[in-house]
Design a protein around this motif. Structure first.
Motif, mmCIF file in Angstrom:
data_model
loop_
_atom_site.group_PDB
_atom_site.id
_atom_site.type_symbol
_atom_site.label_atom_id
_atom_site.label_comp_id
_atom_site.label_asym_id
_atom_site.label_seq_id
_atom_site.Cartn_x
_atom_site.Cartn_y
_atom_site.Cartn_z
ATOM 1 N N MET A 1 0.837 -1.198 0.000
ATOM 2 C CA MET A 1 0.000 0.000 0.000
ATOM 3 C C MET A 1 0.877 1.254 0.000
ATOM 4 S SD MET A 1 -2.867 1.378 2.690
ATOM 5 C CE MET A 1 -1.767 2.489 3.555
ATOM 6 N N THR B 1 -6.442 3.598 -2.193
ATOM 7 C CA THR B 1 -7.366 2.719 -2.928
ATOM 8 C C THR B 1 -7.545 3.184 -4.372
ATOM 9 O OG1 THR B 1 -9.189 4.008 -1.978
ATOM 10 C CG2 THR B 1 -8.654 1.922 -0.914
ATOM 11 N N ARG C 1 -4.419 2.149 -6.209
ATOM 12 C CA ARG C 1 -4.474 0.700 -6.448
ATOM 13 C C ARG C 1 -5.395 0.395 -7.622
ATOM 14 N NH1 ARG C 1 -6.858 -2.995 -1.711
ATOM 15 N NH2 ARG C 1 -8.607 -1.594 -2.080
ATOM 16 N N CYS D 1 -0.930 -10.238 -6.414
ATOM 17 C CA CYS D 1 -2.179 -10.055 -5.662
ATOM 18 C C CYS D 1 -3.106 -11.258 -5.792
ATOM 19 C CB CYS D 1 -2.914 -8.805 -6.153
ATOM 20 S SG CYS D 1 -2.226 -7.254 -5.552
ATOM 21 N N ASP E 1 -2.369 -8.840 -0.690
ATOM 22 C CA ASP E 1 -3.456 -8.320 0.146
ATOM 23 C C ASP E 1 -3.597 -9.063 1.464
ATOM 24 O OD1 ASP E 1 -4.938 -6.042 -1.165
ATOM 25 O OD2 ASP E 1 -4.906 -7.451 -2.821
ATOM 26 N N SER E 2 -2.899 -10.183 1.609
ATOM 27 C CA SER E 2 -2.980 -10.921 2.878
ATOM 28 C C SER E 2 -2.081 -10.307 3.951
ATOM 29 C CB SER E 2 -2.611 -12.396 2.663
ATOM 30 O OG SER E 2 -1.248 -12.525 2.273
ATOM 31 N N SER F 1 -1.063 -6.654 3.536
ATOM 32 C CA SER F 1 -0.957 -5.210 3.262
ATOM 33 C C SER F 1 -1.630 -4.414 4.379
ATOM 34 C CB SER F 1 -1.609 -4.869 1.920
ATOM 35 O OG SER F 1 -3.006 -4.825 2.036
ATOM 36 N N PHE G 1 -3.955 -2.164 3.915
ATOM 37 C CA PHE G 1 -5.255 -1.647 3.497
ATOM 38 C C PHE G 1 -6.357 -1.913 4.528
ATOM 39 C CE2 PHE G 1 -3.504 -1.475 -0.856
ATOM 40 C CZ PHE G 1 -3.964 -0.223 -1.223
ATOM 41 N N SER G 2 -6.425 -3.136 5.036
ATOM 42 C CA SER G 2 -7.489 -3.463 5.986
ATOM 43 C C SER G 2 -7.342 -2.675 7.279
ATOM 44 C CB SER G 2 -7.499 -4.970 6.279
ATOM 45 O OG SER G 2 -6.237 -5.374 6.782
ATOM 46 N N HIS H 1 -10.103 -9.210 -5.891
ATOM 47 C CA HIS H 1 -10.622 -9.379 -4.532
ATOM 48 C C HIS H 1 -11.876 -8.535 -4.393
ATOM 49 C CE1 HIS H 1 -6.955 -11.396 -3.261
ATOM 50 N NE2 HIS H 1 -6.267 -10.418 -3.815
ATOM 51 N N TYR I 1 -13.217 -5.341 -2.758
ATOM 52 C CA TYR I 1 -12.476 -4.182 -2.279
ATOM 53 C C TYR I 1 -13.264 -3.241 -1.380
ATOM 54 C CZ TYR I 1 -8.743 -5.352 -5.496
ATOM 55 O OH TYR I 1 -7.718 -5.984 -6.116
#
Length: 336
Positions: free
Chosen positions: A10, A73, A76, A110, A163-164, A166, A168-169, A333, A335
């Motif tokens: 990210m 985002t 991305r 990703c 994304d596992s 990153s 972002f979450s 994914h 998002y």
């Protein structure tokens, strides 16, 4: 010590490399800087593309004039889906191939399974990207963010797809934390009390997994015309298809056929999609490999309407206008 702390894409890529590239083309003094007319045209295209961004994305594309205010985002979205299409007619070929190499590598890393299967190819693309940075942008572009790209594929082998691990979450969850704070005084105590109340009331949101596709929003007018139950929306575990919003009408079947959904029906509790399939798709230009290998195609020829088993749908397609056709890319994914 170094290997146990993975790189966060990210900040490293979206807010780092991608934003720096766009700033170089829009604000910098580089020889390939976009003219005011080009920036205006690209911004107009991004505004048009925004209408085709599916509901899974929390943010849509914005004009280049607002680049300094773009969120991670949005960057991305530009890197993984929009950028190769939006820049197609505005960059010299060697710069375009350079950017698409980064796009292709990050899409691979990703992906939940491709990140391991095609890891070596993604690493080669990132090495090519870093080496070409010196030739295309000069040594000043080779900052620590850019250098770290060569180590990203190794982190994916160790920790899973990007994304596992990153940020972002975690960035998204900051909004939930801020909502729990009602005043500036004693924020830690407030947060603790809200969490205790949340657990005590058992208000934790449950993740819903559908054993089979679930239809929603019955369309009585269509139902009367067809003689069977008709709906506007169908939910899958990771995405939603809808006949109301044109951006949510496209999906891939198990044989990688792309379908544009025109209607959603329910016949004896079995969901059926009525729509058209894309015929004679071609690969995306200037891709480092045949883009059809990654199910990325261009086309605008459609078959006659036919019925498809809703259980045969595997992924959602992101449809982006490209000249007189459309570019289709698989959704990686969910998002939101």
């Amino acid at each position: 010590m170094v290997s146990q702390f993975p790189l966060d894409y990210m900040h490293l890529i979206c807010l780092g490399v991608v934003k720096k590239i766009l700033q170089t083309f829009t604000h910098g003094s580089h020889k390939q800087k976009f003219s005011a007319k080009m920036i205006k045209e690209i911004s107009a295209n991004l505004k048009t593309i925004a209408k085709w961004i599916p509901s899974e994305f929390a943010r849509k594309t914005r004009e280049l004039e607002n680049l300094d205010r773009w969120k991670a985002t949005e960057l991305r979205l530009f890197l993984l889906y929009v950028g190769p299409v939006a820049l197609q007619n505005y960059l010299p070929k060697k710069y375009l191939i350079h950017f698409i190499s980064l796009h292709c590598a990050i899409r691979i890393l990703c992906h939940e399974t491709d990140c391991k299967r095609n890891n070596k190819y993604a690493k080669d693309l990132l090495n090519y990207f870093v080496e070409k940075c010196i030739e295309l942008f000069g040594t000043n572009f080779l900052i620590y963010n850019t250098h770290n790209l060569i180590h990203l594929a190794d982190d994916v082998l160790k920790f899973g797809h990007l994304d596992s691990f990153s940020a972002f979450s975690f960035e998204s969850y900051l909004y939930n934390i801020k909502k729990k704070l009602k005043k500036a005084e004693k924020p830690l105590q407030q947060l603790h009390n809200r969490i205790v109340e949340h657990v005590a009331c058992n208000l934790k949101k449950k993740i819903i997994f559908f054993e089979k596709p679930k239809v929603m929003c019955k369309n009585n007018k269509k139902s009367e015309e067809l003689g069977i139950a008709s709906y506007n929306t169908i939910h899958y575990n990771k995405f939603t298809l809808s006949t109301i919003n044109k951006a949510d009408q496209f999906c891939y079947l198990q044989d990688d056929t792309i379908v544009r959904v025109k209607n959603i029906c329910l016949n004896n509790d079995n969901p059926i999609l009525i729509g058209e399939s894309l015929i004679n798709p071609i690969g995306f230009p200037n891709y480092p490999i045949d883009s059809k290998e990654f199910d990325i195609v261009i086309g605008n020829q459609w078959s006659h309407s036919t019925n498809f088993d809703a259980n045969n749908v595997t992924r959602k397609a992101v449809c982006i206008p490209y000249k007189k056709s459309y570019c289709f890319l698989p959704l990686l994914h969910s998002y939101n």
